[in-house]
Design a protein around this motif. Structure first.
Motif, PDB file in Angstrom:
ATOM      1  N   ALA A 166      29.977  69.634  -5.612  1.00 52.63           N
ATOM      2  CA  ALA A 166      29.111  68.561  -5.117  1.00 52.63           C
ATOM      3  C   ALA A 166      29.953  67.419  -4.546  1.00 52.63           C
ATOM      4  O   ALA A 166      29.622  66.853  -3.497  1.00 52.63           O
ATOM      5  CB  ALA A 166      28.209  68.050  -6.247  1.00 52.63           C
TER       6      ALA A 166
ATOM      7  N   VAL B 247      30.439  72.966 -10.546  1.00 55.10           N
ATOM      8  CA  VAL B 247      29.286  72.428  -9.798  1.00 55.10           C
ATOM      9  C   VAL B 247      29.583  70.981  -9.390  1.00 55.10           C
ATOM     10  O   VAL B 247      29.348  70.578  -8.250  1.00 55.10           O
ATOM     11  CB  VAL B 247      27.992  72.489 -10.635  1.00 55.10           C
ATOM     12  N   ARG B 248      30.128  70.216 -10.355  1.00 55.89           N
ATOM     13  CA  ARG B 248      30.450  68.811 -10.050  1.00 55.89           C
ATOM     14  C   ARG B 248      31.508  68.730  -8.957  1.00 55.89           C
ATOM     15  O   ARG B 248      31.408  67.939  -8.025  1.00 55.89           O
ATOM     16  CB  ARG B 248      30.919  68.080 -11.322  1.00 55.89           C
TER      17      ARG B 248
END
Ligand code: BYC
Length: 322
Positions: free
Chosen positions: A305, A301-302
């Motif tokens: 993003a 997810v990081r």
């Protein structure tokens, strides 16, 4: 161009101290002694980690909430705790310490979080007890921190306290509902209060005589009250609430002292507290392992993003055909 002379360290320290003496806020751009910065990072990081680790004991019951209403309330509460953690990590970032660094220290076991979250949640009554006692203790500790000397920490606390008051009331309402229910439900509440009472008192930290940080933190206006003062305030506030609820607080020494106009109470098991903060509490290993796994599982997810942010910052002509 004329270069104005740099103030020397003595002048900077005087300016810092006069800000503290006036009860004004120190802001991130201001000069501050290294010890002040280090103490703030230590306390705010521990506070942020507590909010994030504190999601686990209650989160444990989301899938087993007794009704849709209770589930919606619990989901919202646990999400609020995540928000509190984020405000606090942001406050720490203004001191030059990144959230990534703090998270790595937490999962390496190099930074503390509140002792209370190393105790298990064994029944749904614990959701109510955590709201009532743990959030109640948190409010007692955090309301004075709204006036802490470091601006970003105090401002984060104002918002956190508003939400914590709501959390406390929902916990009390849940326990009150159970107390109006069956004998079995009342027994569940009492059993839960019996387990959480002493660990809640430990949340305020060691007795003042064994608290290495209090004196300096009070002198800097980081802490506004001592550990023992706040613990006393919490006991005095909680006794009438316990009475209204119809539960017994598990302390035979708890009694009103007319002379002091405050309650006398027993001594928490400080040896147990020391064990818990050293990492040897009932759930320390489980809490950190869970946090580490969530961090690793969230890596994608990081990364996504970051990749998205990089693409959105590309010049218009190279991204128009996305
Ligand atoms: N647990 O000199 P002392 C919440 C450590 S979140 C673990 O008195 P200080 C909520 C202390 O760090 C609640 N460790 O320290 C979230 C120090 O060790 P180091 C969290 C503790 O800092 C989700 C050593 O013991 N609230 O409410 O002057 C759901 C000596 O202590 C504890 C905050 O963090 C403890 N209980 O005073 C529901 C509030 N107590 O760092 C609810 C902000 C002490 O020197 N923090 N230690 O290795 C504070 O107000 C202060 O840091 C404390 C301790 C009063 C906690």
């Amino acid at each position: 161009m004329t270069v104005s002379p740099q103030p020397d360290e003595r002048e900077l320290l005087e300016a810092f101290e006069s800000t503290i003496d006036r009860n004004d806020r120190i802001e991130p751009r201001d000069w501050m002694p290294e010890g002040y910065r280090k103490t703030l990072v230590r306390q705010i990081a521990q506070h942020a980690h507590s909010e994030i680790i504190g999601m686990q004991p209650e989160g444990n019951w989301i899938t087993r909430a007794p009704s849709l209403r209770r589930k919606a309330i619990l989901l919202a509460k646990v999400q609020d705790e995540a928000g509190h953690g984020l405000y606090l990590y942001s406050a720490c970032e203004t001191l030059g310490t990144s959230r990534t660094e703090l998270t790595e220290k937490l999962i390496a076991g190099a930074q503390k979080y509140s002792s209370i979250f190393n105790y298990p949640t064994l029944s749904y009554a614990d959701v109510g007890t955590i709201g009532w006692l743990v959030d109640g203790a948190a409010i007692c500790n955090q309301v004075p921190l709204c006036r802490t000397s470091f601006g970003p920490y105090g401002r984060a606390m104002i918002r956190v306290c508003k939400e914590e008051s709501f959390h406390q009331r929902q916990g009390y309402e849940l326990l009150m509902t159970m107390m109006r229910g069956t004998d079995e439900q009342r027994a569940m509440v009492q059993e839960s209060v019996d387990r959480f009472w002493w660990p809640s008192l430990m949340m305020f930290g060691p007795p003042d005589d064994d608290s290495p940080n209090t004196a300096q933190s009070m002198a800097w206006g980081i802490k506004r009250n001592t550990n023992d003062d706040l613990r006393q305030r919490f006991v005095d506030m909680t006794v009438p609430q316990a009475k209204a609820l119809g539960v017994t607080l598990p302390d035979p020494d708890l009694v009103w002292n007319e002379e002091r106009r405050a309650h006398d109470f027993g001594t928490p098991d400080w040896a147990e507290f020391q064990q818990v903060i050293k990492g040897n509490g009932p759930c320390n290993a489980q809490r950190i392992a869970h946090r580490r796994k969530a961090h690793e599982d969230g890596a994608w997810v990081r990364e996504a993003a970051m990749a998205f942010a990089a693409r959105t910052h590309e010049p218009e002509e190279t991204t128009h055909d996305r």
